[in-house]
Design an enzyme around this catalytic site. Structure first.
Site, PDB file in Angstrom:
ATOM      1  N   TRP A 192       0.852  -1.185   0.000  1.00  0.00           N
ATOM      2  CA  TRP A 192       0.000   0.000   0.000  1.00  0.00           C
ATOM      3  C   TRP A 192       0.898   1.248   0.000  1.00  0.00           C
ATOM      4  O   TRP A 192       1.896   1.303   0.714  1.00  0.00           O
ATOM      5  CB  TRP A 192      -0.910  -0.011   1.252  1.00  0.00           C
ATOM      6  CG  TRP A 192      -1.675   1.266   1.368  1.00  0.00           C
ATOM      7  CD1 TRP A 192      -2.819   1.603   0.692  1.00  0.00           C
ATOM      8  CD2 TRP A 192      -1.350   2.402   2.184  1.00  0.00           C
ATOM      9  NE1 TRP A 192      -3.207   2.871   1.023  1.00  0.00           N
ATOM     10  CE2 TRP A 192      -2.324   3.389   1.944  1.00  0.00           C
ATOM     11  CE3 TRP A 192      -0.312   2.678   3.078  1.00  0.00           C
ATOM     12  CZ2 TRP A 192      -2.307   4.633   2.583  1.00  0.00           C
ATOM     13  CZ3 TRP A 192      -0.291   3.921   3.707  1.00  0.00           C
ATOM     14  CH2 TRP A 192      -1.288   4.877   3.461  1.00  0.00           C
ATOM     15  N   ASP A 359     -15.686  12.615  -2.016  1.00  0.00           N
ATOM     16  CA  ASP A 359     -15.138  11.306  -1.644  1.00  0.00           C
ATOM     17  C   ASP A 359     -15.943  10.721  -0.480  1.00  0.00           C
ATOM     18  O   ASP A 359     -17.108  11.096  -0.232  1.00  0.00           O
ATOM     19  CB  ASP A 359     -13.633  11.459  -1.338  1.00  0.00           C
ATOM     20  CG  ASP A 359     -12.834  10.218  -1.675  1.00  0.00           C
ATOM     21  OD1 ASP A 359     -12.845   9.278  -0.846  1.00  0.00           O
ATOM     22  OD2 ASP A 359     -12.215  10.158  -2.751  1.00  0.00           O
ATOM     23  N   LYS A 469     -16.112   7.316  -8.468  1.00  0.00           N
ATOM     24  CA  LYS A 469     -14.882   6.656  -7.992  1.00  0.00           C
ATOM     25  C   LYS A 469     -15.331   5.393  -7.272  1.00  0.00           C
ATOM     26  O   LYS A 469     -16.017   5.466  -6.250  1.00  0.00           O
ATOM     27  CB  LYS A 469     -14.129   7.594  -7.052  1.00  0.00           C
ATOM     28  CG  LYS A 469     -12.861   7.005  -6.446  1.00  0.00           C
ATOM     29  CD  LYS A 469     -12.128   8.071  -5.639  1.00  0.00           C
ATOM     30  CE  LYS A 469     -10.948   7.524  -4.863  1.00  0.00           C
ATOM     31  NZ  LYS A 469     -10.336   8.565  -4.021  1.00  0.00           N
ATOM     32  N   ASP A 471     -14.390   2.445  -5.146  1.00  0.00           N
ATOM     33  CA  ASP A 471     -13.296   2.094  -4.245  1.00  0.00           C
ATOM     34  C   ASP A 471     -13.488   0.673  -3.699  1.00  0.00           C
ATOM     35  O   ASP A 471     -14.589   0.094  -3.749  1.00  0.00           O
ATOM     36  CB  ASP A 471     -13.283   3.120  -3.101  1.00  0.00           C
ATOM     37  CG  ASP A 471     -11.919   3.264  -2.438  1.00  0.00           C
ATOM     38  OD1 ASP A 471     -11.027   2.446  -2.716  1.00  0.00           O
ATOM     39  OD2 ASP A 471     -11.765   4.196  -1.625  1.00  0.00           O
ATOM     40  N   ASN A 473     -11.602  -1.347  -0.275  1.00  0.00           N
ATOM     41  CA  ASN A 473     -10.550  -1.057   0.702  1.00  0.00           C
ATOM     42  C   ASN A 473     -10.138  -2.187   1.631  1.00  0.00           C
ATOM     43  O   ASN A 473      -9.663  -1.914   2.741  1.00  0.00           O
ATOM     44  CB  ASN A 473     -10.964   0.158   1.533  1.00  0.00           C
ATOM     45  CG  ASN A 473     -10.758   1.439   0.749  1.00  0.00           C
ATOM     46  OD1 ASN A 473      -9.677   1.679   0.238  1.00  0.00           O
ATOM     47  ND2 ASN A 473     -11.797   2.224   0.616  1.00  0.00           N
ATOM     48  N   CYS A 519     -10.510   2.133  -7.890  1.00  0.00           N
ATOM     49  CA  CYS A 519      -9.587   2.464  -6.814  1.00  0.00           C
ATOM     50  C   CYS A 519      -9.631   1.306  -5.835  1.00  0.00           C
ATOM     51  O   CYS A 519     -10.658   0.642  -5.695  1.00  0.00           O
ATOM     52  CB  CYS A 519     -10.098   3.756  -6.158  1.00  0.00           C
ATOM     53  SG  CYS A 519      -9.200   4.219  -4.670  1.00  0.00           S
ATOM     54  N   ASP A 541      -2.517   5.703  -3.069  1.00  0.00           N
ATOM     55  CA  ASP A 541      -2.843   6.663  -2.016  1.00  0.00           C
ATOM     56  C   ASP A 541      -1.647   7.535  -1.678  1.00  0.00           C
ATOM     57  O   ASP A 541      -1.774   8.484  -0.906  1.00  0.00           O
ATOM     58  CB  ASP A 541      -3.318   5.937  -0.752  1.00  0.00           C
ATOM     59  CG  ASP A 541      -4.806   5.624  -0.824  1.00  0.00           C
ATOM     60  OD1 ASP A 541      -5.495   6.230  -1.653  1.00  0.00           O
ATOM     61  OD2 ASP A 541      -5.266   4.772  -0.037  1.00  0.00           O
TER      62      ASP A 541
HETATM   63  C1  DGJ Z   1      -9.057   4.771  -0.212  1.00  0.00           C
HETATM   64  C2  DGJ Z   1      -8.803   5.592  -1.429  1.00  0.00           C
HETATM   65  O1  DGJ Z   1      -7.639   5.183  -2.068  1.00  0.00           O
HETATM   66  C3  DGJ Z   1      -8.754   7.055  -1.035  1.00  0.00           C
HETATM   67  O2  DGJ Z   1      -8.460   7.838  -2.166  1.00  0.00           O
HETATM   68  C4  DGJ Z   1     -10.064   7.452  -0.417  1.00  0.00           C
HETATM   69  O3  DGJ Z   1     -11.072   7.374  -1.382  1.00  0.00           O
HETATM   70  C5  DGJ Z   1     -10.375   6.559   0.765  1.00  0.00           C
HETATM   71  N1  DGJ Z   1     -10.297   5.163   0.414  1.00  0.00           N
HETATM   72  C6  DGJ Z   1     -11.743   6.857   1.318  1.00  0.00           C
HETATM   73  O4  DGJ Z   1     -12.114   5.999   2.303  1.00  0.00           O
END
Ligand code: DGJ
Length: 719
Positions: A192, A359, A469, A471, A473, A519, A541
């Site tokens: 990351w 975001d 976007k 995402d 995570n 993302c 990021d």
């Molecule tokens: C991870 C993304 O890479 C960031 O740019 C942002 O959108 C955060 N998540 C938001 O939780």
């Protein structure tokens, strides 16, 4: 014709550009790979057994033949391209060619991302059918070759035509002998915030294997592997490479046998994959794309860039200039209300920015990352007029509106989880491992897919939204679906990807005018699979301009600039604590899809006017950075200087970007030798200086950089 059949030699030559890939059906109907390299006349390669066998009595023939689809049980000892456990419990398989035909153009793969051809002349395909008589396994190997580049794609379709179930234990999209030893391997390794660093390592006896078992391609490795001559560099030497058009767990390997021969394999990761094929059922592998270059790594990258930019990315945004955006994430994180956002948007509009991206944090009760994923309803406390009211205000300022989602996730603290606790990936009786306080929805389940399609589509229809976007995570744990029977549990990861691709296809085709950017905690799913649905990806990021040099340089190994999100953020940088001039931050970001990611209301007047000039510079060069040929000139992995350039297809327009990190005293001025110019053209810089293409390429352009973290960008146009 790109595919030429020689009945006499029983060979098929797949040729395009400067490349040939030659297949052969031997006397026992094995499918062999005789050659992959610089173009050869069709029919000129023949199979001579003595070229392959050692004739040592202990050595088994199948361990020495250049098999195109190696299988288990009769003398092949590596990872099989098609691994099958049959109903008797053994994995002995024997694949023999029964037919082959040539098809115009290139077929799409059902439910999977793949390269495409826009006309029958661009590509031609070869379909080879092989069967295992005892089990009834039928394998259709589908190849396509692109006429201009010689890129070859391969996908395998398995079908159970027998009467008993079969279990697929491995399915490799590429498994190709590169009939050389003494090679280096190049792959893109990271973590990351420091994704896709170029790693070059000698390939020695044994196996070099990169992989992801995370349920995503991952930050750690990218689904790409190249082999090259030891003396290959950016501009010369042979490079054999393969990229995998897939976004889930994968493996890529280079295995050197005891005779010094190397085999490159790419496919779904067999550690976390198996699939039951009941009688009558079929399974299609994702596609591998194999690119050969005899002009080093830059030659290879140019071929990938052209393919990924215009024969993988789709939709109206494929060929449109991408908007200059402002994203509020690093500017506000979760701490915003409409007033705050509009104050940033007001400044953005004055600078000529075109798109405001809202975001994380606009929905449910989400004021931190501890809740509400899955509850895609606007938070009226933060946006009293809802999304439509906010969107209207942005549009009144002359800005388009973009919105962040993380649709594959659910927070345990959410209405969705309280209503459907079984909808996440989990194993009964075990705790559900949380990461970033969230769980992963089980996208292998049709009802979950339908929920996401309807929730996201509902939001997108509720306001004028121009950009999304998307995402993701966290990586998978307890990666098994509650809805699958025990013998099919290991299908979950691949079924998840098929479910995700169905969701993405449905949503992106329902909202064709929306620009989608993928993302995953930055670049944790920056892969060719996602680019099929979304033409751009958030690169990392890490927004620090110095780190970005390595990030964008490494990413450019196979991904075009038009696919990379690149933003100017505040200093000290939030990831590294480093302070870099606004100029350098802008010069780095203009080589991708440019944006700002900071609170513009905190900039001084001088910084705002510099930012405004930057926006107009970006608008003036973005066609060139999107279409131009990208040349890596000086590597950030090698020292203080980094340089790259973009050259228009007609060679008349050039953007040279040079960067320096820590300054070194008493050094000679830097000479950067450009590439890809027309030596006979005379190029003029904005300051009026004129140089011939030959001088720029052979003597170089002299650049004076002073101070830490400095940059220089010049546009050169042919007179
Ligand atoms: C991870 C993304 O890479 C960031 O740019 C942002 O959108 C955060 N998540 C938001 O939780």
């Amino acid at each position: 014709m790109p595919v030429e059949t020689s009945s006499e030699n029983r060979t098929w030559s797949l040729s395009g550009g400067n490349v040939s890939y030659v297949l052969h059906q031997d006397d026992q109907d094995h499918l062999l790979n005789l050659y992959w390299g610089p173009r050869l006349p069709a029919g000129s390669v023949c199979f001579h057994p003595e070229d392959y066998y050692t004739f040592a009595s202990f050595d088994l023939p199948l361990s020495q033949l250049p098999l195109e689809i190696p299988v288990c049980g009769s003398g092949w000892y590596g990872t099989p391209a098609v691994g099958i456990r049959n109903a008797c419990g053994d994995d002995v398989t024997s694949l023999r060619v029964i037919s082959a035909d040539v098809l115009p153009g290139k077929e799409s793969l059902p439910g999977l991302p793949a390269l495409y051809a826009e006309s029958a002349e661009e590509a031609e395909s070869l379909r080879v059918i092989l069967t295992d008589d005892l089990t009834g396994l039928k394998v259709t190997a589908l190849y396509s070759v692109f006429a201009s580049s010689g890129a070859v794609t391969r996908s395998l379709r398995l079908e159970n035509t027998g009467s008993a179930p079969l279990t697929v234990t491995s399915l490799l999209s590429a498994s190709v002998p590169v009939w050389d030893g003494g090679l280096d391997a190049v792959h893109l390794n990271g973590a990351w915030a420091r994704e896709r660093r170029i790693i070059r390592t000698p390939v020695r006896e044994g196996e070099l294997r990169i992989s992801s078992a995370r349920g995503a391609s991952g930050h750690e490795e990218n689904p790409f592997l190249a082999l090259c001559d030891r003396n290959a560099d950016e501009f010369s030497g042979r490079v054999w490479s393969s990229a995998f058009i897939y976004s889930g767990s994968f493996m890529a390997s280079a295995r050197v046998d005891n005779f010094g021969h190397t085999r490159m394999s790419v496919g779904m990761n067999p550690d976390v994959f198996s699939w039951v094929l009941a009688p009558g059922e079929s399974l299609c592998s994702p596609e591998a794309v194999m690119v050969f270059s005899d002009q080093g790594f830059n030659g290879m990258s140019c071929l990938y860039h052209a393919l990924f930019r215009s024969r993988l990315a789709r939709g109206v945004w494929r060929d449109r200039p991408r908007p200059v955006l402002i994203n509020n994430w690093e500017g506000t994180y979760f701490d915003f209300n409409e007033e705050k956002l509009l104050s940033i948007a007001g400044k953005a509009s004055e600078l000529g920015i075109e798109l405001f991206v809202l975001d994380d944090g606009w929905f449910g009760e989400r004021d931190s990352d501890n809740c509400s994923l899955g509850d895609w309803t606007v938070n009226l406390r933060k946006l009293p007029g809802g999304l439509s009211g906010f969107s209207e205000k942005l549009h009144a300022l002359g800005l388009d509106f973009g919105l962040w989602f993380e649709p594959e996730m659910v927070s345990p603290n959410s209405n969705l989880y309280r209503s459907h606790p079984d909808w996440c990936l989990h194993v009964e009786g075990r705790s559900r491992t949380q990461a970033r306080q969230q769980l992963i929805l089980d996208l292998s389940r049709p009802e979950v897919q339908e929920y996401i399609i309807s929730a996201v589509s509902g939001v997108l229809s509720s306001a004028e939204i121009n950009y999304v976007k998307w995402d993701m995570n966290r990586n998978m744990t307890e990666a098994f679906s509650a809805s699958l029977p025990s013998e099919r549990k290991k299908e979950t990861q691949h079924r998840y990807m098929l479910g995700l691709y169905h969701v993405l296809e449905t949503i992106t085709s329902s909202f064709p005018e929306i620009l989608f950017e993928s993302c995953s905690g930055g670049g944790g799913r920056f892969d060719p699979g996602m680019l099929y649905y979304m033409p751009q990806t958030w690169t990392s990021d890490d927004t620090d301009a110095v780190e970005r040099l390595k990030l964008q340089y490494g990413t450019s190994m196979i991904y075009p600039a038009s696919s990379m999100g690149a933003h100017v953020s505040a200093v000290p940088n939030h990831q590294t604590g480093r302070s870099v001039s606004l100029k350098m931050r802008g010069d780095v970001a203009l080589s991708g899809n440019f944006g700002f990611e900071l609170d513009l209301t905190k900039l001084t007047d001088a910084e705002l006017s510099e930012a405004k000039e930057m926006v107009s510079l970006v608008k003036s060069v973005r066609d060139l950075t999107r279409h131009g040929t990208f040349w890596r000139l000086l590597s950030p992995f090698d020292g203080t200087y980094t340089a790259w350039s973009f050259v228009s297809p007609d060679q008349r327009d050039v953007l040279l970007c040079v960067f320096s990190t820590l300054s070194v005293p008493n050094t000679a001025p830097l000479r950067v030798r450009l590439r890809g110019l027309n030596p006979a053209f005379r190029y003029a810089a904005e300051n009026g200086s004129v140089c011939s293409g030959a001088v720029l390429m052979y003597q170089g352009y002299t650049v004076f950089l002073r101070g830490d973290f400095s940059s220089f960008v010049v546009r050169l146009k042919a007179l």
